[in-house]
Structure formats: structure tokens, C-alpha cells
Design an enzyme around this catalytic site. Structure first.
Site, PDB file in Angstrom:
ATOM      1  CG  LEU A 171       2.971 -17.580   2.551  1.00 29.72           C
ATOM      2  CD1 LEU A 171       3.384 -19.042   2.464  1.00 29.72           C
ATOM      3  CD2 LEU A 171       4.187 -16.673   2.395  1.00 29.72           C
ATOM      4  N   GLY A 216       1.643 -15.258   6.631  1.00 29.47           N
ATOM      5  CA  GLY A 216       2.972 -14.845   6.174  1.00 29.47           C
ATOM      6  C   GLY A 216       3.274 -13.387   6.499  1.00 29.47           C
ATOM      7  CG  ASN A 240      -4.704 -16.695   9.289  1.00 28.67           C
ATOM      8  OD1 ASN A 240      -3.545 -16.535   8.946  1.00 28.67           O
ATOM      9  ND2 ASN A 240      -5.721 -16.431   8.489  1.00 28.67           N
ATOM     10  CD  GLU A 241       0.117 -19.830   8.777  1.00 29.30           C
ATOM     11  OE1 GLU A 241      -0.345 -19.516   9.897  1.00 29.30           O
ATOM     12  OE2 GLU A 241       1.021 -19.184   8.224  1.00 29.30           O
TER      13      GLU A 241
HETATM   14  C1  LIG Z   1       3.831 -27.901   5.359  1.00 27.04           C
HETATM   15  C2  LIG Z   1       3.524 -26.460   5.298  1.00 27.04           C
HETATM   16  C3  LIG Z   1       2.323 -26.195   4.495  1.00 27.04           C
HETATM   17  C4  LIG Z   1       1.795 -25.015   4.302  1.00 27.04           C
HETATM   18  C5  LIG Z   1       2.273 -23.779   4.915  1.00 27.04           C
HETATM   19  C6  LIG Z   1       1.638 -22.578   4.262  1.00 27.04           C
HETATM   20  C7  LIG Z   1       1.817 -21.370   5.137  1.00 27.04           C
HETATM   21  C8  LIG Z   1       0.888 -20.303   4.658  1.00 27.04           C
HETATM   22  C9  LIG Z   1       0.997 -19.058   5.013  1.00 27.04           C
HETATM   23  C10 LIG Z   1       0.107 -18.004   4.506  1.00 27.04           C
HETATM   24  O1  LIG Z   1       0.451 -16.856   4.571  1.00 27.04           O
HETATM   25  S1  LIG Z   1      -1.392 -18.428   3.765  1.00 27.04           S
HETATM   26  C11 LIG Z   1      -2.247 -16.894   3.449  1.00 27.04           C
HETATM   27  C12 LIG Z   1      -3.074 -16.557   4.632  1.00 27.04           C
HETATM   28  N1  LIG Z   1      -3.690 -15.268   4.448  1.00 27.04           N
HETATM   29  C13 LIG Z   1      -4.933 -15.022   4.831  1.00 27.04           C
HETATM   30  O2  LIG Z   1      -5.628 -15.854   5.369  1.00 27.04           O
HETATM   31  C14 LIG Z   1      -5.461 -13.645   4.549  1.00 27.04           C
HETATM   32  C15 LIG Z   1      -6.661 -13.681   3.678  1.00 27.04           C
HETATM   33  N2  LIG Z   1      -7.105 -12.333   3.372  1.00 27.04           N
HETATM   34  C16 LIG Z   1      -7.845 -11.575   4.209  1.00 27.04           C
HETATM   35  O3  LIG Z   1      -8.179 -11.961   5.302  1.00 27.04           O
HETATM   36  C17 LIG Z   1      -8.261 -10.243   3.691  1.00 27.04           C
HETATM   37  O4  LIG Z   1      -8.090 -10.227   2.318  1.00 27.04           O
HETATM   38  C18 LIG Z   1      -7.461  -9.064   4.304  1.00 27.04           C
HETATM   39  C19 LIG Z   1      -5.954  -9.274   4.197  1.00 27.04           C
HETATM   40  C20 LIG Z   1      -7.847  -8.880   5.793  1.00 27.04           C
HETATM   41  C21 LIG Z   1      -7.838  -7.767   3.546  1.00 27.04           C
HETATM   42  O5  LIG Z   1      -9.225  -7.610   3.546  1.00 27.04           O
HETATM   43  P1  LIG Z   1      -9.890  -6.603   2.496  1.00 27.04           P
HETATM   44  O6  LIG Z   1     -11.348  -6.610   2.796  1.00 27.04           O
HETATM   45  O7  LIG Z   1      -9.162  -5.328   2.474  1.00 27.04           O
HETATM   46  O8  LIG Z   1      -9.595  -7.251   1.066  1.00 27.04           O
HETATM   47  P2  LIG Z   1     -10.331  -8.491   0.369  1.00 27.04           P
HETATM   48  O9  LIG Z   1     -10.559  -9.589   1.338  1.00 27.04           O
HETATM   49  O10 LIG Z   1     -11.515  -7.973  -0.375  1.00 27.04           O
HETATM   50  O11 LIG Z   1      -9.211  -8.977  -0.641  1.00 27.04           O
HETATM   51  C22 LIG Z   1      -8.926  -8.267  -1.835  1.00 27.04           C
HETATM   52  C23 LIG Z   1      -8.516  -9.272  -2.910  1.00 27.04           C
HETATM   53  O12 LIG Z   1      -7.309  -9.894  -2.492  1.00 27.04           O
HETATM   54  C24 LIG Z   1      -7.471 -11.325  -2.479  1.00 27.04           C
HETATM   55  N3  LIG Z   1      -6.630 -11.875  -1.406  1.00 27.04           N
HETATM   56  C25 LIG Z   1      -6.691 -11.623  -0.094  1.00 27.04           C
HETATM   57  N4  LIG Z   1      -5.739 -12.269   0.569  1.00 27.04           N
HETATM   58  C26 LIG Z   1      -5.034 -12.979  -0.346  1.00 27.04           C
HETATM   59  C27 LIG Z   1      -3.910 -13.862  -0.267  1.00 27.04           C
HETATM   60  N5  LIG Z   1      -3.283 -14.150   0.881  1.00 27.04           N
HETATM   61  N6  LIG Z   1      -3.454 -14.398  -1.409  1.00 27.04           N
HETATM   62  C28 LIG Z   1      -4.045 -14.132  -2.597  1.00 27.04           C
HETATM   63  N7  LIG Z   1      -5.123 -13.291  -2.735  1.00 27.04           N
HETATM   64  C29 LIG Z   1      -5.606 -12.736  -1.614  1.00 27.04           C
HETATM   65  C30 LIG Z   1      -8.959 -11.515  -2.210  1.00 27.04           C
HETATM   66  O13 LIG Z   1      -9.378 -12.780  -2.621  1.00 27.04           O
HETATM   67  C31 LIG Z   1      -9.544 -10.400  -3.052  1.00 27.04           C
HETATM   68  O14 LIG Z   1      -9.492 -10.832  -4.401  1.00 27.04           O
HETATM   69  P3  LIG Z   1     -10.614 -10.358  -5.457  1.00 27.04           P
HETATM   70  O15 LIG Z   1     -10.535  -8.864  -5.496  1.00 27.04           O
HETATM   71  O16 LIG Z   1     -10.249 -11.031  -6.724  1.00 27.04           O
HETATM   72  O17 LIG Z   1     -11.947 -10.846  -4.911  1.00 27.04           O
END
Ligand SMILES: CC/C=C\CCC/C=C/C(=O)SCCNC(=O)CCNC(=O)[C@H](O)C(C)(C)COP(=O)(O)OP(=O)(O)OC[C@H]1O[C@@H](n2cnc3c(N)ncnc32)[C@H](O)[C@@H]1OP(=O)(O)O
Length: 365
Positions: A171, A216, A240-241
């Protein structure tokens, strides 16, 4: 159960779901005007590219939303529209979901440009493209030849460069940080819709996981019928939430339990584990590991085995396995949205999200 099977036979599994689901901006009301049974379901929208092979009945949906294929409201809306279109297309029986990958994408499109214009274009480091000496000489006799190919090539390289390591980052955290309750609710409804459509799809669905797939992204993968992952030590997958200080909702949990069993799901969710590809295989989170360049071809070979089973038998069986889990969300949708909105807008949760975003950025620096 007899009723389910009757409905499944009449409308198809997802047809039953569509009938039951709340009509939303991201549901049938929104997408119905887009249907056309004559339409070939090959489409490229900004964030998603779909290619349906009419000879096999298999569609490949490529996510191409830089930098990390995060699931924003726009992305989810596009995803649902594409899924619904394929679902309604009788010629489409199987769906492979993957991310645009560096090598195939760049080479294919560069070749196309080269052949169609009878010139040579070399790609150096993306996103820079250079036109060779040969082309410069040719192009001096016709400006139109040089303009289009260079534009096409630069676009392709930009996408390739930024999506090389990720299937989907899950997400979009920016959709949950600093947003109004109304907007959060709209976003969550779209997340629900994506899962309902995918988990309840009549098509045979395979995730060709060619990059990391946290949260997600993992939900999308386990929403499919089968998962093939690239055997690359840099990639991980899992829900990994808890690592972000948030909680995977019951239907994320149910989907994981249905995939890996209760004990593995308990460990996985409470610790917010991200698994390497071999560990994911060990607990059954993915079904198969293959070298990275074989992920898509293996998915296509595997799909032919799934499609060898008569559709109605496979679909009714899938419905029997998944209906209870789907019905649980369908009958609690509004409460689930209310719960998400009140949870995610809490100050303490917003602080956790801010810290996580800062961590992501500092890791980069
Ligand atoms: C009651 C219920 C309540 C809540 C339920 C909510 C359920 C939530 C579900 C989810 O899916 S939460 C999202 C979880 N995702 C993550 O933890 C992933 C985080 N990202 C990473 O680990 C890494 O980015 C990667 C996917 C492994 C890729 O690594 P890489 O080194 O290739 O890229 P980088 O880390 O430099 O990221 C580039 C750029 O993208 C931004 N980014 C990364 N992930 C997200 C994301 N999920 N959403 C928005 N933006 C994201 C990151 O900050 C970088 O931004 P920048 O270039 O501006 O610095």
C-alpha cells in the site's frame, strides 16, 4: 452451499461477488461503461499494461508504476478496472500478474523501434539514449524519423530503471499519512475492492513475483492461485505490517492462514516477517522459485496446466475454498472501513508512519 454452486454456475464466482458487493466508486458502477465484449483486452494505462493472448486465453498484467509499484488509490482503481474487464471477457481464462522488468522491456521496445525505422539506437545508462552515427546520417534526410524513436526509447528506459527490484512495495504509505478521514475511507474501500476482485476471480491467477513484495504486495500475491518467485537473494516477501506499527486486518490474516496455515501465519504476522525467497518457499508462502529470467515463462507454462482443468470444475472448487473468507469481509465491509479510518488517523499511528517513512529515506541516503 447448493445456492453458492447455482450462483457460481450462473454468474461465475466473481459474478456472485459483484452482485453482493457494495457499489462503489471503484466497483461495478465505475467500470461498467468501459466494457465492450468486442474490445480486445490489450491496454496500456499509465500504471498498468495488459496483454491478452487470444490464442491461449492468458492475459499478462504488468505493473509499471515507478518507483516501487506502490498501491495508491489511482493504481488500485486502474487495477480493478483492468481486472473487471478481463473477468467479463469470455476469451480470457488465465491471468498472470507481474512487474515490468528491466531486460525484457528495454530490449523488446528498442528492437521494435529499430526494425520499424530501419535505424540503430543504442541505450547507454538509463534514462539516456543515444542515436548512432548510422541513424544521424539517415535522419538528416528526414526529421520525422529521428523524433519519435528517441521519445519512445527514453520513456521505456525510465520505467525500466526504476522498477528493477520490486514486484510491489504494498500500500502507498502516502495514502495513509496526513490524509483526511474521508480520503482514508475511500482508499481503504479500493484496497478491499482489489482483494475481493482478485481473491474471488473466476480466472486462474498466477503471481510472477520478480521483485520484493512486502505487505500489500504480498496480499496481492497470496490473492492469486499460485506464486512463482525469482530466486534472488535481494528479494523478500511477507506481511510486515507490525514493523510499521500497524496491524494487518482480519482478511489479510485469513488469506495468509489459508496459504501457509495457522502457526506459520501467527509467527509471520506477529513478528512482521519478511521472508527471503527460499524461506518463503519453505513455509509455502510461494509455490516455486526459478531464476529471475524464467519467472514469466514458468508462469506461462504453469498456466497451461491450470487451464487444462475444465473451467467450471476449477471455479466451483475455488469458490468452495474461498467463499467463507470472502463473505466475512463482504458482510463487514463498512465496519472494516470505519475501523481502518479510526486506527490510521490516530496520532500515535501517524507518528509511527512518519518514522517509517523517514527510515526509508535515510536508508537511501
Ligand atoms: C486496521 C488496519 C490498519 C492498517 C492496515 C494497513 C495495511 C498496510 C499494508 C501495507 O502495504 S503498508 C506498506 C508496507 N510496505 C513496506 O513496508 C515497503 C517499504 N519499502 C521498501 O521496503 C523498499 O522501498 C522496497 C520496496 C524494498 C524497494 O527498495 P528500493 O531500495 O528499491 O527503493 P527505496 O526504498 O529507495 O524506495 C524508493 C522510493 O519509494 C518510496 N517508497 C517505498 N515504499 C513505499 C510505499 N509502500 N509507499 C510509498 N512510498 C514508498 C521510498 O520512500 C522512496 O521514496 P523517495 O525516492 O522519495 O526517497
Amino acid at each position: 452451499m447448493a445456492n453458492v454452486l447455482r450462483n457460481s454456475a450462473k454468474f461465475g464466482f466473481s459474478g456472485v461477488l459483484s452482485q453482493l458487493s457494495i457499489h462503489s466508486r471503484h466497483g461495478r458502477e465505475c467500470v461498467s461503461p468501459c466494457f465492450s465484449l468486442q474490445q480486445r483486452n490489450n491496454s496500456t494505462s499509465p500504471k498498468i499494461k495488459v496483454d491478452l493472448d487470444n490464442s491461449t486465453g492468458v492475459a499478462v498484467l504488468r505493473m509499471q508504476s515507478p518507483p516501487v509499484n506502490s498501491l495508491s488509490l489511482d493504481f488500485l482503481t486502474e487495477f480493478c478496472i483492468n481486472l473487471e474487464k478481463l473477468e467479463m471477457d469470455k476469451s480470457c481464462r488465465g491471468l498472470i500478474i507481474t512487474s515490468v522488468s528491466t531486460h525484457t522491456h528495454t530490449h523488446t521496445d528498442t528492437d521494435t523501434v529499430t526494425q520499424s525505422h530501419k535505424t540503430m539506437i543504442h541505450t547507454i545508462t538509463p534514462p539516456v539514449c543515444v542515436v548512432s552515427q548510422t541513424l544521424s546520417k539517415v535522419s538528416s534526410t528526414g526529421l520525422d524519423i529521428i523524433t519519435l524513436p528517441v521519445c519512445v526509447c527514453v520513456c521505456v528506459c525510465l520505467v525500466s530503471q526504476t522498477l528493477s527490484k520490486v514486484f510491489s512495495a504494498g500500500l502507498d504509505i502516502m495514502e495513509m499519512y496526513g490524509k483526511s478521514p474521508e480520503r482514508c475511507g475511500e482508499f481503504w474501500k479500493a484496497v478491499q475492492e482489489m482483494w475481493l476482485k482478485l481473491y474471488g476471480s473466476n480466472m486462474a491467477t498466477i503471481a510472477a513475483i520478480n521483485g520484493s513484495s512486502p505487505a500489500g504486495g504480498c496480499l496481492m500475491s497470496i490473492g492469486c492461485d499460485y506464486r512463482i518467485m525469482a530466486d534472488n537473494p535481494r528479494y523478500s516477501i511477507g506481511l510486515n505490517e507490525t514493523q510499521l506499527g500497524i496491524v494487518a486486518p482480519f482478511w489479510f490474516k485469513d488469506t495468509l492462514v489459508n496459504t501457509v496455515g495457522n502457526r506459520a501465519a501467527e509467527l509471520s504476522l506477529e513478528l512482521g516477517l519478511l521472508y527471503s525467497a527460499p524461506d518463503a518457499l519453505k513455509i509455502g508462502l510461494v509455490d516455486q522459485l526459478v531464476p529471475e529470467d524464467q519467472v514469466l515463462s514458468t508462469a506461462q507454462d504453469t498456466m497451461s496446466k491450470w487451464l487444462a482443468v475444465p473451467d467450471h470444475a476449477r471455479q466451483i472448487t475455488k469458490s468452495m475454498m474461498r467463499k467463507q473468507t470472502i463473505d466475512k469481509l463482504l458482510s463487514n465491509r463498512e465496519a472494516d472501513i470505519t475501523n481502518f479510518v479510526s486506527f490510521i488517523t490516530k496520532d500515535s499511528i501517524q507518528r509511527s508512519l512518519r518514522m517509517y517513512l523517514e527510515m526509508l529515506k535515510s536508508r537511501k541516503a
